[in-house]
Design a protein around this motif. Structure first.
Motif, PDB file in Angstrom:
ATOM      1  N   ALA A   1       1.059  -1.380   0.381  1.00 54.24           N
ATOM      2  CA  ALA A   1      -0.320  -0.171  -0.640  1.00 54.24           C
ATOM      3  C   ALA A   1       0.790   1.286   0.180  1.00 54.24           C
ATOM      4  O   ALA A   1       0.751   1.657  -0.748  1.00 54.24           O
ATOM      5  N   ALA A   2       1.957   1.203   0.436  1.00 55.87           N
ATOM      6  CA  ALA A   2       2.886   2.264   1.276  1.00 55.87           C
ATOM      7  C   ALA A   2       3.257   2.138  -1.152  1.00 55.87           C
ATOM      8  O   ALA A   2       4.672   3.586  -0.979  1.00 55.87           O
ATOM      9  N   LEU A   3       3.872   0.967  -1.056  1.00 50.99           N
ATOM     10  CA  LEU A   3       4.491   1.258  -2.668  1.00 50.99           C
ATOM     11  C   LEU A   3       3.955   2.606  -3.014  1.00 50.99           C
ATOM     12  O   LEU A   3       3.698   2.926  -3.961  1.00 50.99           O
ATOM     13  N   ILE A   4       2.650   1.350  -3.512  1.00 49.60           N
ATOM     14  CA  ILE A   4       1.920   2.181  -4.340  1.00 49.60           C
ATOM     15  C   ILE A   4       1.619   3.805  -3.754  1.00 49.60           C
ATOM     16  O   ILE A   4       1.762   4.514  -4.809  1.00 49.60           O
ATOM     17  N   ALA A   5       1.954   4.509  -3.342  1.00 46.91           N
ATOM     18  CA  ALA A   5       1.441   5.595  -2.688  1.00 46.91           C
ATOM     19  C   ALA A   5       2.438   6.097  -3.421  1.00 46.91           C
ATOM     20  O   ALA A   5       2.126   7.278  -3.510  1.00 46.91           O
ATOM     21  N   VAL A   6       3.554   5.407  -2.890  1.00 44.67           N
ATOM     22  CA  VAL A   6       5.057   6.264  -2.797  1.00 44.67           C
ATOM     23  C   VAL A   6       5.257   6.579  -4.345  1.00 44.67           C
ATOM     24  O   VAL A   6       5.260   7.786  -4.985  1.00 44.67           O
ATOM     25  N   VAL A   7       4.334   5.366  -5.245  1.00 46.45           N
ATOM     26  CA  VAL A   7       4.562   5.821  -7.050  1.00 46.45           C
ATOM     27  C   VAL A   7       3.888   6.862  -7.780  1.00 46.45           C
ATOM     28  O   VAL A   7       4.250   7.778  -7.830  1.00 46.45           O
ATOM     29  N   VAL A   8       2.357   6.446  -6.915  1.00 49.39           N
ATOM     30  CA  VAL A   8       1.411   8.173  -7.239  1.00 49.39           C
ATOM     31  C   VAL A   8       1.450   9.211  -7.392  1.00 49.39           C
ATOM     32  O   VAL A   8       1.772  10.253  -8.099  1.00 49.39           O
ATOM     33  N   ILE A   9       2.468   9.471  -5.926  1.00 44.06           N
ATOM     34  CA  ILE A   9       2.831  10.357  -5.578  1.00 44.06           C
ATOM     35  C   ILE A   9       3.885  11.052  -6.330  1.00 44.06           C
ATOM     36  O   ILE A   9       4.329  12.731  -7.462  1.00 44.06           O
ATOM     37  N   ALA A  10       4.676  10.378  -6.589  1.00 46.67           N
ATOM     38  CA  ALA A  10       5.965  10.437  -7.975  1.00 46.67           C
ATOM     39  C   ALA A  10       5.591  10.564  -8.812  1.00 46.67           C
ATOM     40  O   ALA A  10       6.169  11.532  -9.708  1.00 46.67           O
ATOM     41  N   LEU A  11       4.777  10.369  -9.575  1.00 42.52           N
ATOM     42  CA  LEU A  11       4.201   9.837 -11.085  1.00 42.52           C
ATOM     43  C   LEU A  11       3.773  11.651 -10.748  1.00 42.52           C
ATOM     44  O   LEU A  11       4.524  12.401 -12.416  1.00 42.52           O
ATOM     45  N   LEU A  12       3.031  12.109 -10.207  1.00 44.93           N
ATOM     46  CA  LEU A  12       1.976  13.537 -10.401  1.00 44.93           C
ATOM     47  C   LEU A  12       3.038  14.034 -10.044  1.00 44.93           C
ATOM     48  O   LEU A  12       3.089  15.283 -11.081  1.00 44.93           O
ATOM     49  N   ILE A  13       4.341  14.195  -9.648  1.00 44.55           N
ATOM     50  CA  ILE A  13       4.963  15.409  -9.346  1.00 44.55           C
ATOM     51  C   ILE A  13       5.847  15.700 -10.718  1.00 44.55           C
ATOM     52  O   ILE A  13       6.308  16.722 -11.395  1.00 44.55           O
ATOM     53  N   CYS A  14       6.796  14.212 -10.822  1.00 42.69           N
ATOM     54  CA  CYS A  14       6.955  14.119 -11.869  1.00 42.69           C
ATOM     55  C   CYS A  14       7.296  14.761 -13.062  1.00 42.69           C
ATOM     56  O   CYS A  14       7.304  15.611 -13.976  1.00 42.69           O
ATOM     57  N   ASN A  15       5.511  15.484 -13.478  1.00 45.76           N
ATOM     58  CA  ASN A  15       5.260  15.569 -14.217  1.00 45.76           C
ATOM     59  C   ASN A  15       5.181  17.348 -14.770  1.00 45.76           C
ATOM     60  O   ASN A  15       4.359  17.694 -15.398  1.00 45.76           O
ATOM     61  N   LEU A  16       5.456  17.735 -13.607  1.00 41.15           N
ATOM     62  CA  LEU A  16       5.643  18.937 -13.431  1.00 41.15           C
ATOM     63  C   LEU A  16       7.143  19.040 -14.267  1.00 41.15           C
ATOM     64  O   LEU A  16       6.454  20.677 -14.506  1.00 41.15           O
ATOM     65  N   GLY A  17       7.557  18.475 -14.839  1.00 40.53           N
ATOM     66  CA  GLY A  17       9.072  18.545 -14.659  1.00 40.53           C
ATOM     67  C   GLY A  17       9.682  19.231 -14.830  1.00 40.53           C
ATOM     68  O   GLY A  17       9.605  19.549 -13.225  1.00 40.53           O
ATOM     69  N   LEU A  18      11.357  18.757 -15.134  1.00 38.84           N
ATOM     70  CA  LEU A  18      12.119  18.390 -14.282  1.00 38.84           C
ATOM     71  C   LEU A  18      12.566  20.347 -13.803  1.00 38.84           C
ATOM     72  O   LEU A  18      13.566  20.662 -12.586  1.00 38.84           O
ATOM     73  N   THR A  19      13.130  21.114 -14.807  1.00 37.02           N
ATOM     74  CA  THR A  19      12.811  22.167 -14.441  1.00 37.02           C
ATOM     75  C   THR A  19      12.291  22.471 -13.297  1.00 37.02           C
ATOM     76  O   THR A  19      12.935  23.346 -11.463  1.00 37.02           O
ATOM     77  N   THR A  20      10.439  22.252 -13.080  1.00 40.45           N
ATOM     78  CA  THR A  20      10.238  23.065 -12.350  1.00 40.45           C
ATOM     79  C   THR A  20      10.206  21.882 -10.803  1.00 40.45           C
ATOM     80  O   THR A  20      10.693  22.839  -9.322  1.00 40.45           O
ATOM     81  N   ILE A  21      10.719  20.556 -10.515  1.00 37.99           N
ATOM     82  CA  ILE A  21      11.403  20.445  -9.647  1.00 37.99           C
ATOM     83  C   ILE A  21      12.267  20.158  -8.691  1.00 37.99           C
ATOM     84  O   ILE A  21      12.647  20.843  -7.500  1.00 37.99           O
ATOM     85  N   ILE A  22      13.362  20.905  -9.484  1.00 32.16           N
ATOM     86  CA  ILE A  22      14.311  21.246  -9.156  1.00 32.16           C
ATOM     87  C   ILE A  22      14.431  22.617  -8.502  1.00 32.16           C
ATOM     88  O   ILE A  22      15.263  23.370  -6.895  1.00 32.16           O
ATOM     89  N   SER A  23      13.286  23.708  -8.983  1.00 30.56           N
ATOM     90  CA  SER A  23      12.805  24.572  -8.672  1.00 30.56           C
ATOM     91  C   SER A  23      12.613  24.248  -7.213  1.00 30.56           C
ATOM     92  O   SER A  23      12.651  25.322  -5.974  1.00 30.56           O
ATOM     93  N   LEU A  24      11.454  23.989  -7.267  1.00 32.10           N
ATOM     94  CA  LEU A  24      10.354  23.617  -5.614  1.00 32.10           C
ATOM     95  C   LEU A  24      11.284  22.912  -4.580  1.00 32.10           C
ATOM     96  O   LEU A  24      11.511  23.143  -3.593  1.00 32.10           O
TER      97      LEU A  24
END
Length: 428
Positions: free
Chosen positions: A309-332
């Motif tokens: 359950a924890a693994l699925i939650a982690v993967v989903v959250i990471a997937l959503l954040i990933c789609n902000l784009g690399l530049t945005t992730i680094i800035s945040l």
């Protein structure tokens, strides 16, 4: 330097040098221009020197994963460790692996034929499958690809020194020192020190070193090996970035910069090799990060939240954040890491002197003051509302949280005398 220290040092180097770390030094060099040695020195100090000192310090303190808990207390250590695991496994590092893979492995070769969203869905689906059913290929790929990646970088740096991409010009930023420190935070190596220290300790023991003195000696030498190698590699990459200012677009981002440098120096074939190697390296890193995060969540919740359950939650959250784009992730990530890294840094450095520190209050005072100062400094960086902090010592160097941390350590030591008497810390 004996053989065991060299072998373990090479392994530690491989652990610290992930594919994600590849993108920061060239960009730092690009922004720093002819001041790239200064930016590099700041980057190396924060990322390499402090991290390697941390490995030695934690092993000197006994090497246990409870080292930080032993000096900060269970609740404070839980908060700090949870913040670190969330950064590395959920909010920053895991999404960044997928975004970096897309920017360096997919976009340069396929352009817009595949968007970030469909690619990230496929990437994290593979991560989920490999983490649910770990297979040996993940370990094999990880062990094989790091040497290939490093060899490629060595060839590229040698080519860049022999035939520079262009002249090294004036800096593009007025904050070279602060940028170097920020880039050092972005690697997040300091947050991985506890886990790396445990791996080094197990390797030293497996090599036959039984007593603490010999273990510490080998660990220190291995850390020195890793420190030197990382400095050389990062130095070469920073120099390449400094020479690229005239051959890359003004709005280039971190991942695109290294791909453009690679294509200029090694051609399309080199770009393809880099893309494949970085892609697999990021995949194996993501598997390790999300798996460790899920296991941590399961442990701190006493299995109320299961591993899957924890693994699925982690993967989903990471997937959503990933789609902000690399530049945005680094800035945040920058403000988050500016708050979390200082208390980690001061704690692991103080651990080096644990046998001479008489009270845990010293550690608690230092960490608490580092957090408070970092929150204030980060709030000013984001809003400009606290201009008085610019008069603080070491502000221009990005270390104005250090004096408050040292004052906090001194205040903690005085409190320790009051509440703990003069009883020393238990020996590790």
């Amino acid at each position: 330097m004996n053989k065991d220290a060299l072998v373990i040092g090479l392994a530690l180097f491989a652990m610290f040098f992930g594919a994600g770390n590849l993108i920061f030094p060239p960009f730092l060099g690009l922004e720093s221009g002819d001041q790239w040695p200064i930016g590099l020195a700041c980057f190396v100090f924060v990322d390499v020197v402090i991290s390697c000192i941390g490995v030695v310090a934690i092993n000197r303190a006994g090497g246990s994963i409870l080292s930080i808990e032993g000096v900060l207390g269970k609740r404070a250590a839980l908060v700090l460790n949870t913040a670190a695991i969330l950064c590395t496994g959920v909010i920053i590092a895991s999404p960044r692996t997928a975004a970096t893979t897309y920017e360096m492995s997919i976009a340069p070769l396929l352009g817009d034929q595949i968007g970030l969203l469909p690619f990230s869905l496929l990437f994290f689906a593979v991560v989920l499958l490999l983490t649910l059913r770990p297979v040996r290929i993940v370990d094999i790929v990880g062990k094989v690809l790091t040497p290939v990646l490093v060899a490629g970088i060595v060839v590229m740096v040698a080519a860049g020194i022999a035939t520079p991409l262009g002249p090294v010009g004036a800096p593009e930023t007025a904050t070279v020192v602060a940028d170097g420190i920020s880039a050092g935070y972005q690697t997040m190596d300091i947050l991985a020190v506890v886990g790396f220290a445990l791996i080094v300790q197990e390797s030293v023991r497996a090599a036959g070193y039984a007593d603490g003195k010999s273990q510490l000696s080998v660990t220190a030498r291995a850390s020195l090996v890793a420190c030197v190698l990382l400095t050389l590699v990062y130095g070469g990459l920073t120099y390449l970035g400094a020479t690229a200012a005239t051959v890359v677009p003004a709005d280039v981002n971190q991942a695109t910069l290294i791909t453009l440098i690679t294509e200029q120096l090694m051609g399309r074939t080199g770009l393809m090799v880099l893309g494949v190697v970085v892609g697999f390296a990021c995949l194996t890193t993501a598997v390790g990060l999300v798996g460790a995060t899920a296991a941590y969540v399961e442990r701190i919740t006493d299995r109320r939240v299961g591993y899957r359950a924890a693994l699925i939650a982690v993967v989903v959250i990471a997937l959503l954040i990933c789609n902000l784009g690399l530049t945005t992730i680094i800035s945040l990530a920058a403000p988050v890491l500016s708050v979390i890294c200082p208390p980690f840094m001061i704690t692991v450095v103080l651990l080096l002197f644990r046998r001479h520190i008489r009270s845990t209050w010293t550690f608690k005072g230092a960490a608490l003051a580092a957090v408070g100062a970092s929150l204030l400094l980060t709030a000013h960086d984001l809003t400009g509302a606290f201009a008085f902090v610019e008069a603080a010592p070491l502000y221009v160097f990005g270390f104005s949280w250090l004096p408050p941390a040292l004052i906090g350590a001194a205040a903690g030591a005085l409190l320790g005398r009051r509440f703990d008497g003069r009883a020393p810390l238990p020996r590790p």
